[in-house]
Design a protein around this motif. Structure first.
Motif, short mmCIF file in Angstrom:
data_model
loop_
_atom_site.label_atom_id
_atom_site.label_comp_id
_atom_site.label_asym_id
_atom_site.label_seq_id
_atom_site.Cartn_x
_atom_site.Cartn_y
_atom_site.Cartn_z
N ASP A 51 0.81 -1.27 0.00
CA ASP A 51 0.12 -0.13 0.04
C ASP A 51 0.84 1.25 -0.11
N GLU A 121 -9.24 -1.17 10.03
CA GLU A 121 -9.21 -0.40 8.97
C GLU A 121 -8.04 0.72 8.93
N TYR A 145 -11.70 4.22 3.94
CA TYR A 145 -10.89 3.38 4.70
C TYR A 145 -10.52 1.88 3.89
N LEU A 146 -9.15 1.80 3.90
CA LEU A 146 -8.64 0.38 3.16
C LEU A 146 -8.97 -0.59 4.57
N GLN A 150 -10.07 -6.09 0.81
CA GLN A 150 -10.16 -5.43 -0.50
C GLN A 150 -9.13 -5.96 -1.38
N ARG A 155 -7.79 -1.81 -3.74
CA ARG A 155 -7.14 -0.82 -3.00
C ARG A 155 -6.27 0.20 -3.66
N ILE A 159 -6.81 4.33 -3.28
CA ILE A 159 -5.87 4.95 -3.01
C ILE A 159 -5.71 6.46 -4.04
#
Length: 175
Positions: A51, A121, A145-146, A150, A155, A159
């Motif tokens: 991420d 999250e 939220y991630l 996912q 993701r 983002i």
């Protein structure tokens, strides 16, 4: 029917608004900044996570769109610090169970609430630091939220979308 459709459109647009919260130092002249670099501790980890690399790519793209050029840290006007802040929340899943008995206006009942589980999250926080004063001059935080469920593509898309929305509010006052 027409009024109903317009109402639904307004509600849909309202639901999309406000996914990012920004704050900034109103005494700063943001036009004076022309270069940037990631802060040494950006991402707050010894290694860049999956991420983290998605966040850095999105940040680089958006800062380039703002005509800011990436330079070594010791030459930068702005340092970009970001982190994914983990938050726990409780989520109810399923339905509760219950039964009761009685007659007329009186009766008894027992019920069990639906099962609850804790979900971790992450929300993205981005700060721009003026290297001349070592002060944060602009900050954006996501309200989206991630989570661990996912897919990688979801993701990345989230983002990209969140970072783009953050920088739609930079520089402040020009929208």
């Amino acid at each position: 029917m027409r009024v109903l459709m317009m109402s639904m459109l307004v509600l849909a647009l309202t639901g999309c608004a406000g996914n990012v919260v920004t704050d900034y130092n109103s005494s700063v002249v943001f036009g004076n900044f022309s270069s940037w670099s990631f802060a040494e501790n950006a991402g707050s980890s010894a290694f860049v996570s999956l991420d983290g690399s998605r966040v850095q790519s999105a940040l680089e793209r958006e800062l380039n769109r703002k005509a800011l050029r990436k330079v070594p840290e010791n030459e930068a006007d702005l340092l970009v610090n970001w982190q994914i802040v983990e938050e726990d929340r409780l989520e109810q899943s399923g339905v509760g169970l219950g039964f009761g008995f009685g007659t007329g206006r009186f009766g008894w009942a027992l019920a069990a609430p639906p099962p609850v589980r804790e979900i971790t999250e992450g929300k993205l926080v981005v700060e721009l630091v003026d290297t001349g004063s070592d002060q944060v001059v602009w900050r954006a935080a996501s309200r989206r939220y991630l989570n661990e469920n996912q897919s990688p593509e979801t993701r990345r898309e989230l983002i990209d979308e969140v970072v783009s929305e953050m920088f739609s509010k930079y520089p402040p006052g020009i929208q």
